[in-house]
Design a protein around this motif. Structure first.
Motif, mmCIF file in Angstrom:
data_model
loop_
_atom_site.group_PDB
_atom_site.id
_atom_site.type_symbol
_atom_site.label_atom_id
_atom_site.label_comp_id
_atom_site.label_asym_id
_atom_site.label_seq_id
_atom_site.Cartn_x
_atom_site.Cartn_y
_atom_site.Cartn_z
ATOM 1 N N ASP A 37 73.364 83.834 46.281
ATOM 2 C CA ASP A 37 74.321 84.219 47.324
ATOM 3 C C ASP A 37 75.763 83.962 46.877
ATOM 4 O OD1 ASP A 37 72.401 85.174 48.998
ATOM 5 O OD2 ASP A 37 72.348 83.413 50.300
ATOM 6 N N GLU A 38 76.093 84.360 45.676
ATOM 7 C CA GLU A 38 77.466 84.257 45.148
ATOM 8 C C GLU A 38 77.920 82.825 44.870
ATOM 9 O OE1 GLU A 38 79.087 87.040 44.131
ATOM 10 O OE2 GLU A 38 77.203 87.964 44.742
ATOM 11 N N LYS A 39 77.025 81.850 44.991
ATOM 12 C CA LYS A 39 77.400 80.471 44.662
ATOM 13 C C LYS A 39 76.604 80.014 43.445
ATOM 14 C CE LYS A 39 78.751 78.905 49.243
ATOM 15 N NZ LYS A 39 77.969 79.069 50.470
ATOM 16 N N TYR A 40 77.192 79.073 42.699
ATOM 17 C CA TYR A 40 76.546 78.576 41.495
ATOM 18 C C TYR A 40 75.921 77.209 41.730
ATOM 19 C CZ TYR A 40 79.078 82.204 38.981
ATOM 20 O OH TYR A 40 79.567 83.412 38.544
ATOM 21 N N TYR A 41 74.768 77.001 41.093
ATOM 22 C CA TYR A 41 74.059 75.728 41.206
ATOM 23 C C TYR A 41 73.565 75.303 39.826
ATOM 24 C CZ TYR A 41 73.934 76.974 46.125
ATOM 25 O OH TYR A 41 74.296 77.339 47.396
ATOM 26 N N ILE A 89 79.766 64.782 36.892
ATOM 27 C CA ILE A 89 79.388 65.129 38.266
ATOM 28 C C ILE A 89 78.836 63.865 38.928
ATOM 29 C CG2 ILE A 89 77.757 66.463 39.667
ATOM 30 C CD1 ILE A 89 77.942 68.708 37.639
ATOM 31 N N GLN A 90 79.404 63.492 40.062
ATOM 32 C CA GLN A 90 78.901 62.318 40.787
ATOM 33 C C GLN A 90 77.560 62.649 41.422
ATOM 34 O OE1 GLN A 90 80.275 59.219 40.792
ATOM 35 N NE2 GLN A 90 81.731 60.088 39.341
ATOM 36 N N LEU A 91 76.627 61.719 41.328
ATOM 37 C CA LEU A 91 75.297 61.957 41.900
ATOM 38 C C LEU A 91 75.116 61.274 43.247
ATOM 39 C CD1 LEU A 91 73.010 61.587 38.753
ATOM 40 C CD2 LEU A 91 73.588 63.693 39.981
ATOM 41 N N LEU A 92 75.887 60.208 43.471
ATOM 42 C CA LEU A 92 75.724 59.437 44.708
ATOM 43 C C LEU A 92 77.084 59.264 45.371
ATOM 44 C CD1 LEU A 92 73.480 56.576 43.219
ATOM 45 C CD2 LEU A 92 72.684 58.591 44.469
ATOM 46 N N ALA A 113 68.933 70.962 43.266
ATOM 47 C CA ALA A 113 70.078 71.825 42.945
ATOM 48 C C ALA A 113 71.364 71.044 43.202
ATOM 49 C CB ALA A 113 70.046 73.081 43.814
ATOM 50 N N ILE A 114 72.349 71.265 42.367
ATOM 51 C CA ILE A 114 73.661 70.642 42.560
ATOM 52 C C ILE A 114 74.685 71.777 42.611
ATOM 53 C CG2 ILE A 114 75.423 69.144 41.536
ATOM 54 C CD1 ILE A 114 73.120 67.678 40.068
ATOM 55 N N PRO A 115 75.407 71.930 43.733
ATOM 56 C CA PRO A 115 76.417 72.988 43.803
ATOM 57 C C PRO A 115 77.511 72.738 42.765
ATOM 58 C CG PRO A 115 76.027 71.990 45.965
ATOM 59 C CD PRO A 115 75.349 71.123 44.955
ATOM 60 N N ILE A 116 77.896 73.759 42.040
ATOM 61 C CA ILE A 116 78.973 73.624 41.052
ATOM 62 C C ILE A 116 79.974 74.753 41.272
ATOM 63 C CG2 ILE A 116 77.821 72.307 39.209
ATOM 64 C CD1 ILE A 116 77.004 74.931 37.921
ATOM 65 N N ILE A 122 85.778 76.256 32.324
ATOM 66 C CA ILE A 122 84.384 76.453 31.902
ATOM 67 C C ILE A 122 83.833 77.810 32.330
ATOM 68 C CG2 ILE A 122 83.707 74.029 31.715
ATOM 69 C CD1 ILE A 122 82.778 74.033 34.544
ATOM 70 N N ASP A 123 82.873 78.287 31.538
ATOM 71 C CA ASP A 123 82.155 79.529 31.841
ATOM 72 C C ASP A 123 80.725 79.194 32.231
ATOM 73 O OD1 ASP A 123 83.838 81.762 31.487
ATOM 74 O OD2 ASP A 123 83.686 81.604 29.294
ATOM 75 N N PHE A 124 80.225 79.863 33.250
ATOM 76 C CA PHE A 124 78.808 79.726 33.607
ATOM 77 C C PHE A 124 78.057 80.936 33.087
ATOM 78 C CE2 PHE A 124 80.216 77.386 37.698
ATOM 79 C CZ PHE A 124 80.278 76.196 37.015
ATOM 80 N N PHE A 125 76.859 80.711 32.598
ATOM 81 C CA PHE A 125 75.961 81.805 32.204
ATOM 82 C C PHE A 125 74.668 81.655 32.989
ATOM 83 C CE2 PHE A 125 78.899 81.182 28.710
ATOM 84 C CZ PHE A 125 79.318 82.480 28.459
ATOM 85 N N PRO A 126 74.699 82.050 34.272
ATOM 86 C CA PRO A 126 73.530 81.805 35.120
ATOM 87 C C PRO A 126 72.320 82.624 34.693
ATOM 88 C CG PRO A 126 75.135 83.164 36.284
ATOM 89 C CD PRO A 126 75.777 82.744 34.992
ATOM 90 N N ILE A 127 71.157 82.056 34.928
ATOM 91 C CA ILE A 127 69.923 82.803 34.686
ATOM 92 C C ILE A 127 69.866 83.929 35.720
ATOM 93 C CG2 ILE A 127 68.445 81.377 36.210
ATOM 94 C CD1 ILE A 127 66.293 81.614 33.964
ATOM 95 N N ASP A 128 69.374 85.070 35.322
ATOM 96 C CA ASP A 128 69.191 86.184 36.256
ATOM 97 C C ASP A 128 67.957 85.868 37.101
ATOM 98 O OD1 ASP A 128 68.667 88.493 37.569
ATOM 99 O OD2 ASP A 128 68.552 89.771 35.785
ATOM 100 N N PHE A 129 68.189 85.449 38.348
ATOM 101 C CA PHE A 129 67.082 84.962 39.192
ATOM 102 C C PHE A 129 66.063 86.066 39.477
ATOM 103 C CE2 PHE A 129 65.808 82.671 43.357
ATOM 104 C CZ PHE A 129 64.984 81.787 42.681
#
Ligand SMILES: [Zn+2]
Length: 285
Positions: A37-41, A89-92, A113-116, A122-129
């Motif tokens: 949905d247009e957001k990266y994780y 990235i903070q986890l807690l 999942a962690i929203p990013i 930086i560049d993201f190369f998301p997997i094609d879901f």
């Protein structure tokens, strides 16, 4: 002119991650980027970020029970493929509450999942879901690739390594009840937890049983690798892709893909929320 180097898009999807408690490195693992949905994780395993076994909740660090509170991700540097930039990235949060998104069934599902957010560094190369829906039947004994960082190893900087294994259980059968995972037989090593698992072939069986022969290389995304089921076993679990949709949507999904059967509208929701199904996962928003 130097020859153009070809890098598989999926090699750019897996990312090397390091888990820290303050300045103490606890472990390394694999994560990958997914767009929904247009957001990266960033996707990886629950046990990686929680520092605990997903089945027993026991500490993975038997000696000190160190639980990570931050993640160092080697992201691709913007516009410079082959260069990486480490981002924390903070986890807690301050109260120790996890900042990652768990599945509605919590640690029963070893995927988070962690929203990013994209930045100009930086560049993201998301997997094609949509590769989860490729028309290829994942049959037992077929080869699969696990794209990650065995023993924390990488290639030419931080490129991942493609390990090979075979499907070791019928894909339509859950590992155990309420755990939508299948098994692979692979000599995987530490730090491969969180790797995407794909099958790739040019001759394969379609979902309707027909064969595609020399159809050109096709790829199907099979899920998220979560490590071996025991230290002495070559058998590991792969969690199915629809769980990622359930994590991001924060509800159980009832359809043919998930195989979940919807209860009646007034019964308790199977996610364990204590709400009625019609007001929880079964609500039509
Ligand atoms: Zn629910």
């Amino acid at each position: 002119m130097p020859k153009m180097k070809y890098v598989d898009p999926l090699s750019a999807t897996s990312l090397y991650i390091e888990l820290y408690f303050n300045d103490v490195k606890i472990s390394t693992a694999t994560a990958f980027v997914l767009k929904y949905d247009e957001k990266y994780y960033l996707i990886t395993n629950w046990h990686v970020v929680a520092g605990r076994d997903a089945d027993t909740r026991e500490c993975l660090d038997k000696k000190h029970c160190s639980i990570p509170n931050k993640l160092l991700v080697s992201f691709h540097k913007k516009g410079e493929l082959g260069q990486w930039l480490e981002k924390e990235i903070q986890l807690l949060d301050e109260d120790g509450t996890p900042l990652w998104i768990e599945h509605p069934l919590s640690n029963l599902i070893d995927v988070i999942a962690i929203p990013i957010i994209e930045t100009d560094e930086i560049d993201f190369f998301p997997i094609d879901f949509s590769l989860k829906d490729t028309d290829m039947a994942p049959l037992v004994a077929m080869p699969v690739s696990i794209i990650g960082y065995p023993l924390g190893l990488s290639i030419g900087g931080k490129w991942p390594i493609w390990k090979t294994g075979h499907i070791a259980s019928d894909h339509d059968l859950d590992f155990v009840k309420d755990k939508p995972a299948f098994l692979i037989d692979a000599t995987t090593r530490a730090s491969m937890s969180g790797s995407p698992v794909v099958m790739r072939a040019d001759s394969f069986q379609r979902l309707n049983g027909n064969y595609a022969i020399a159809a050109g290389v096709n790829t199907r995304f099979l899920g998220v690798y979560a490590g071996r089921i025991s230290r002495d076993s070559e058998i590991g679990r792969v969690w199915k892709p629809f769980l990622i949709s359930e994590i991001i949507e924060q509800k159980l999904i009832f359809n043919e893909e998930t195989g979940r059967l919807a209860p009646t509208r007034n019964s308790n929701c199977p996610c364990g929320s204590q709400s009625k199904f019609k007001n929880c996962c079964g609500s039509v928003a």
